[in-house]
Design a protein around this motif. Structure first.
Motif, mmCIF file in Angstrom:
data_model
loop_
_atom_site.group_PDB
_atom_site.id
_atom_site.type_symbol
_atom_site.label_atom_id
_atom_site.label_comp_id
_atom_site.label_asym_id
_atom_site.label_seq_id
_atom_site.Cartn_x
_atom_site.Cartn_y
_atom_site.Cartn_z
ATOM 1 N N VAL A 75 0.861 -1.180 0.000
ATOM 2 C CA VAL A 75 0.000 0.000 0.000
ATOM 3 C C VAL A 75 0.895 1.226 0.000
ATOM 4 N N LEU A 76 0.588 2.192 -0.864
ATOM 5 C CA LEU A 76 1.334 3.452 -0.871
ATOM 6 C C LEU A 76 0.684 4.414 0.111
ATOM 7 N N THR A 77 1.493 4.946 1.025
ATOM 8 C CA THR A 77 0.980 5.926 1.980
ATOM 9 C C THR A 77 1.876 7.154 1.923
ATOM 10 N N PRO A 78 1.285 8.351 2.017
ATOM 11 C CA PRO A 78 2.109 9.563 2.003
ATOM 12 C C PRO A 78 2.987 9.617 3.244
ATOM 13 N N SER A 79 4.182 10.111 3.071
ATOM 14 C CA SER A 79 5.083 10.246 4.210
ATOM 15 C C SER A 79 5.260 11.720 4.541
ATOM 16 N N GLU A 80 5.829 11.985 5.690
ATOM 17 C CA GLU A 80 6.096 13.356 6.110
ATOM 18 C C GLU A 80 7.411 13.856 5.527
ATOM 19 N N SER A 91 6.144 15.989 -2.500
ATOM 20 C CA SER A 91 5.596 14.940 -1.639
ATOM 21 C C SER A 91 6.207 13.604 -2.021
ATOM 22 N N ALA A 93 6.061 9.160 -1.196
ATOM 23 C CA ALA A 93 5.192 8.093 -0.729
ATOM 24 C C ALA A 93 6.059 6.945 -0.239
ATOM 25 N N ASN A 96 4.374 0.265 1.933
ATOM 26 C CA ASN A 96 4.249 -0.561 3.123
ATOM 27 C C ASN A 96 3.665 -1.903 2.748
ATOM 28 N N CYS A 98 1.390 -4.974 3.212
ATOM 29 C CA CYS A 98 0.105 -5.185 3.888
ATOM 30 C C CYS A 98 0.241 -6.306 4.918
#
Length: 101
Positions: A75-80, A91, A93, A96, A98
């Motif tokens: 899963v692609l999640t935005p990072s800080e 931005s 990504a 992660n 699953c």
């Protein structure tokens, strides 16, 4: 890069429109042609380039959203990271894995 004239063809190190497309093995008989942006600078027919791009998009979509009953592997999640001024506000990504059921 979209190629529409002989000078662009010469810059791509293609001697003539008689050379073969690496995708379909047919002669590069007419413009427009497309040159890839990789280091090899491969030249394709426009239709061959579209077919390759479509195959890549389908493969990526299937990878990240597999059909039922298979759960997604990643899963692609935005990072800080990169939200500050150091990265110019770009931005990023994170990928992660699953959790297994």
């Amino acid at each position: 890069m979209l190629m529409v004239n002989d000078s662009q063809l010469r810059r791509a190190s293609i001697a003539s429109l008689g050379e073969q497309c690496v995708s379909c093995s047919q002669p590069l008989a007419a413009y427009p042609l497309v040159m890839g942006d990789d280091t090899k600078q491969i030249v394709y027919h426009v239709t061959c380039a579209l077919e390759l791009a479509t195959d890549l998009l389908v493969d990526l979509a299937t990878f990240f959203h597999p059909p039922a009953p298979y759960p997604p592997l990643f899963v692609l999640t935005p990072s800080e990271i990169g939200r500050g001024s150091e990265e110019g506000g770009m931005s990023h990504a994170m990928v992660n894995r699953c959790p297994s059921d």
